[in-house]
Design a protein around this motif. Structure first.
Motif, short mmCIF file in Angstrom:
data_model
loop_
_atom_site.label_atom_id
_atom_site.label_comp_id
_atom_site.label_asym_id
_atom_site.label_seq_id
_atom_site.Cartn_x
_atom_site.Cartn_y
_atom_site.Cartn_z
N ILE A 66 0.86 -1.19 0.00
CA ILE A 66 0.00 0.00 0.00
C ILE A 66 0.89 1.24 0.00
CG2 ILE A 66 -1.73 1.32 1.27
CD1 ILE A 66 -2.74 -1.29 2.42
N MET A 81 -8.13 -3.03 1.09
CA MET A 81 -6.81 -2.46 0.87
C MET A 81 -5.70 -3.42 1.28
SD MET A 81 -7.30 1.55 1.98
CE MET A 81 -5.58 1.96 1.64
N TRP A 124 -4.85 3.77 -5.19
CA TRP A 124 -5.29 3.96 -3.80
C TRP A 124 -6.19 5.18 -3.64
CZ3 TRP A 124 -5.16 -0.41 -1.89
CH2 TRP A 124 -4.12 -1.29 -2.11
N GLN A 140 0.35 3.37 -8.53
CA GLN A 140 -0.23 3.11 -7.21
C GLN A 140 -0.95 4.33 -6.64
OE1 GLN A 140 2.10 0.53 -4.39
NE2 GLN A 140 3.71 0.94 -5.87
N VAL A 172 -1.85 7.59 0.33
CA VAL A 172 -3.01 7.50 1.22
C VAL A 172 -3.07 8.72 2.14
CG1 VAL A 172 -4.03 6.21 3.13
CG2 VAL A 172 -3.13 4.98 1.15
#
Length: 231
Positions: A47, A156, A130, A126, A52
């Protein structure tokens, strides 16, 4: 247009703990920026934590507006429905594109300085992936807070762990995904962000008539002082 933007800023100032929300937004922006350039722990279960954090900073304006939903000022305002549907989606789209530009710059710096390795295109892709998931979450979390939180984290980390495990095997899932041109990755990111904003608007509109989640209200409801200030 200028009047609408001015009205939104005025509404945000009447939201729950405006100064605290701004401070947390800045904190998340700083954390995301530092994480992108200097991945402290690397990717957590595949992740991109920097992305994020950056998009979470974008979610704070929406949170301030949602906290006004139960106030008399919003109940009688023509913005009432828009504050739960189109405005959050527009904030997500504009904020997401700004964070994409910022994160792309930071990842480029990190890649050039050797702080991150591998294919730069996959690193950039990525960001959009996300952010897309977080936009879906943002569209539903204020109505079904606990359920959406559980599903979001499960999704996730589940996808992240699957991608991480697959990357260790020969010919694994990641072997075909890592070879992507950075320009193509950014174009795909833009598409994912716009698609995510559209999905966020659709989900929010679908569940508009549902009451706000009680768990969400405990977190976002204005204090008595904020309520008096918003009148």
């Amino acid at each position: 247009m200028k009047k609408k933007i001015s009205d939104l800023f005025c509404l945000m100032k009447c939201g729950l703990s405006f100064k605290s929300q701004v401070a947390f937004g800045i904190l998340f922006l700083i954390l995301g920026s530092v994480w992108e350039v200097f991945p402290i722990l690397g990717e957590v279960n595949m992740i991109d934590m920097g992305s994020v954090f950056l998009f979470c900073a974008v979610m704070f304006p929406t949170q301030m507006l949602i906290s006004l939903d139960i106030s008399e000022m919003v109940q009688t305002s023509p913005y009432k429905k828009a504050l739960q549907t189109s405005i959050p989606a527009k904030i997500s789209a504009c904020g997401g594109l700004l964070m994409l530009a910022w994160a792309t710059l930071l990842k480029g710096i990190a890649y050039a300085t050797g702080n991150i390795s591998g294919n730069l295109g996959w690193q950039l892709l990525q960001i959009g992936i996300w952010m897309f998931f977080l936009m879906i979450f943002n569209g539903v979390c204020y109505k079904f807070f606990i359920i959406s939180l559980i599903i979001m984290y499960s999704l996730m980390f589940g996808l992240g762990m699957s991608a991480g495990m697959a990357s260790f095997g020969k010919g694994g899932m990641m072997s075909g995904m890592v070879q992507i041109h950075p320009v193509l990755a950014v174009v795909l990111d833009i598409g994912l962000i716009l698609l995510g904003a559209l999905a966020e608007y659709g989900i929010a509109s679908l569940f508009y008539k549902f009451p706000l989640s009680k768990s969400c209200l405990l977190y976002t409801s204005p204090s008595p002082r904020d309520m008096r200030r918003s009148r």
